[in-house]
Design a protein around this motif. Structure first.
Motif, mmCIF file in Angstrom:
data_model
loop_
_atom_site.group_PDB
_atom_site.id
_atom_site.type_symbol
_atom_site.label_atom_id
_atom_site.label_comp_id
_atom_site.label_asym_id
_atom_site.label_seq_id
_atom_site.Cartn_x
_atom_site.Cartn_y
_atom_site.Cartn_z
ATOM 1 N N ILE A 29 0.828 -1.211 0.000
ATOM 2 C CA ILE A 29 0.000 0.000 0.000
ATOM 3 C C ILE A 29 0.862 1.260 0.000
ATOM 4 N N ILE A 30 1.874 1.314 0.852
ATOM 5 C CA ILE A 30 2.699 2.525 0.909
ATOM 6 C C ILE A 30 3.471 2.710 -0.388
ATOM 7 N N THR A 31 3.858 1.612 -1.037
ATOM 8 C CA THR A 31 4.591 1.694 -2.308
ATOM 9 C C THR A 31 3.676 2.145 -3.438
ATOM 10 N N GLU A 32 2.452 1.624 -3.449
ATOM 11 C CA GLU A 32 1.510 1.928 -4.536
ATOM 12 C C GLU A 32 0.815 3.274 -4.357
ATOM 13 N N ALA A 33 0.402 3.579 -3.128
ATOM 14 C CA ALA A 33 -0.479 4.731 -2.908
ATOM 15 C C ALA A 33 0.154 5.854 -2.104
ATOM 16 N N GLY A 34 1.313 5.626 -1.515
ATOM 17 C CA GLY A 34 1.943 6.650 -0.699
ATOM 18 C C GLY A 34 1.201 6.862 0.605
ATOM 19 N N LEU A 35 1.625 7.874 1.344
ATOM 20 C CA LEU A 35 1.041 8.124 2.661
ATOM 21 C C LEU A 35 -0.436 8.477 2.568
ATOM 22 N N ALA A 36 -0.847 9.161 1.490
ATOM 23 C CA ALA A 36 -2.256 9.560 1.349
ATOM 24 C C ALA A 36 -3.185 8.350 1.300
ATOM 25 N N GLY A 37 -2.727 7.253 0.744
ATOM 26 C CA GLY A 37 -3.567 6.060 0.643
ATOM 27 C C GLY A 37 -3.316 5.022 1.717
ATOM 28 N N PHE A 38 -2.442 5.372 2.659
ATOM 29 C CA PHE A 38 -2.045 4.412 3.691
ATOM 30 C C PHE A 38 -2.845 4.638 4.964
ATOM 31 N N SER A 39 -3.506 3.609 5.433
ATOM 32 C CA SER A 39 -4.224 3.672 6.707
ATOM 33 C C SER A 39 -4.254 2.282 7.312
ATOM 34 N N ILE A 40 -4.488 2.232 8.603
ATOM 35 C CA ILE A 40 -4.603 0.930 9.271
ATOM 36 C C ILE A 40 -5.783 0.159 8.695
ATOM 37 N N ALA A 104 12.816 2.495 0.079
ATOM 38 C CA ALA A 104 13.044 2.959 1.455
ATOM 39 C C ALA A 104 13.009 4.477 1.578
ATOM 40 N N GLY A 105 13.496 5.196 0.564
ATOM 41 C CA GLY A 105 13.497 6.649 0.638
ATOM 42 C C GLY A 105 12.088 7.212 0.737
ATOM 43 N N ALA A 106 11.200 6.732 -0.130
ATOM 44 C CA ALA A 106 9.805 7.194 -0.107
ATOM 45 C C ALA A 106 9.127 6.786 1.196
ATOM 46 N N ILE A 107 9.437 5.602 1.688
ATOM 47 C CA ILE A 107 8.831 5.138 2.943
ATOM 48 C C ILE A 107 9.296 6.011 4.103
ATOM 49 N N TYR A 108 10.589 6.324 4.139
ATOM 50 C CA TYR A 108 11.086 7.152 5.249
ATOM 51 C C TYR A 108 10.505 8.560 5.179
ATOM 52 N N ARG A 109 10.343 9.085 3.974
ATOM 53 C CA ARG A 109 9.724 10.403 3.819
ATOM 54 C C ARG A 109 8.299 10.375 4.375
ATOM 55 N N SER A 110 7.591 9.273 4.142
ATOM 56 C CA SER A 110 6.234 9.114 4.678
ATOM 57 C C SER A 110 6.241 9.050 6.199
ATOM 58 N N ILE A 111 7.253 8.408 6.759
ATOM 59 C CA ILE A 111 7.373 8.324 8.217
ATOM 60 C C ILE A 111 7.526 9.714 8.817
ATOM 61 N N VAL A 112 8.390 10.519 8.219
ATOM 62 C CA VAL A 112 8.607 11.884 8.713
ATOM 63 C C VAL A 112 7.320 12.694 8.607
ATOM 64 N N ALA A 113 6.603 12.551 7.491
ATOM 65 C CA ALA A 113 5.339 13.278 7.314
ATOM 66 C C ALA A 113 4.303 12.846 8.346
ATOM 67 N N GLU A 114 4.205 11.552 8.601
ATOM 68 C CA GLU A 114 3.234 11.033 9.573
ATOM 69 C C GLU A 114 3.510 11.573 10.969
ATOM 70 N N ALA A 115 4.779 11.748 11.297
ATOM 71 C CA ALA A 115 5.152 12.229 12.635
ATOM 72 C C ALA A 115 4.691 13.657 12.894
ATOM 73 N N GLN A 116 4.428 14.407 11.835
ATOM 74 C CA GLN A 116 4.038 15.805 12.006
ATOM 75 C C GLN A 116 2.648 15.964 12.605
ATOM 76 N N SER A 117 1.786 14.956 12.408
ATOM 77 C CA SER A 117 0.395 15.101 12.848
ATOM 78 C C SER A 117 -0.059 14.040 13.849
ATOM 79 N N ASN A 118 0.814 13.109 14.189
ATOM 80 C CA ASN A 118 0.414 12.019 15.076
ATOM 81 C C ASN A 118 1.418 11.901 16.226
ATOM 82 N N PRO A 119 1.037 12.284 17.451
ATOM 83 C CA PRO A 119 1.988 12.246 18.576
ATOM 84 C C PRO A 119 2.543 10.850 18.857
#
Length: 196
Positions: A29-40, A104-119
């Protein structure tokens, strides 16, 4: 083997299979859709697993993203050539090449973005990064013990500075810059850290 031990063993196998299915689904999911399409929820649907099962393994979306990232990451060791500048250069080059040439680069970028809005995610990622800084710092400590680094240098903070340079390149999408840029950065870090 008793009936009880047989059941326990089967249950453990099912749990590990479920964990692997979740990681596979999350990676896809993270590879195909990025952070916008990624959810639990999306991961649960694709893995055919319940959300409580996912949260048992990973308490936040950021923790799950970190688990996916770890699957992509090779054993990147801080080099120990005995030359401070060369060690820093080789570390930066290895990490940036990995981010550039794998998901891995795109995944790590998504991790950093997710950290901005989720404590919770920010905490998980912060703990992960602290471990990374200390890991780099441990190699720098060897140089300090050899007399290459000034005694007053805090090697964990120095590790954070070096790693943060690479992360900034990733976030700003500047991974394609020439190796000479990395050599110059390594030279500047080394000269700033060395005993005068």
């Amino acid at each position: 083997m008793t009936e009880t031990s047989r059941r326990t063993s089967i249950g453990a196998q099912r749990n590990l299979q479920s964990r692997d299915a979740i990681l596979d689904a999350a990676t896809a999911i993270i590879t195909e859709a990025g952070l916008a399409g990624f959810s639990i929820e999306a991961v649960a649907r694709r893995a055919r697993a319940g959300k409580p099962t996912i949260y048992r393994w990973w308490p936040s979306k950021g923790a799950l993203l970190l688990a996916i990232y770890e699957l992509q990451k090779p054993d990147l060791r801080m080099p120990d050539t005995g030359k401070l500048e060369e060690d820093i250069f080789l570390f930066l080059k290895g990490l940036i090449n990995h981010w550039r040439n794998s998901p891995a680069g795109a995944i790590y970028r998504s991790i950093v973005a997710e950290a901005q809005s989720n404590p919770d995610s920010a905490l998980a990622i912060g703990n992960y990064m602290t471990d990374r800084y200390e890991w780099i710092g441990a190699i720098l400590k060897h140089h300090q013990q050899r007399g290459d680094l000034a005694d007053w240098i805090d090697t964990d903070i120095a590790g954070e500075q070096i790693a943060s340079f690479a992360v900034a390149r990733l976030i700003m999408d500047r991974l394609e810059r020439p190796d000479e840029d990395l050599r110059q950065a390594a030279r500047q870090f080394a000269k700033g850290l060395r005993t005068q």
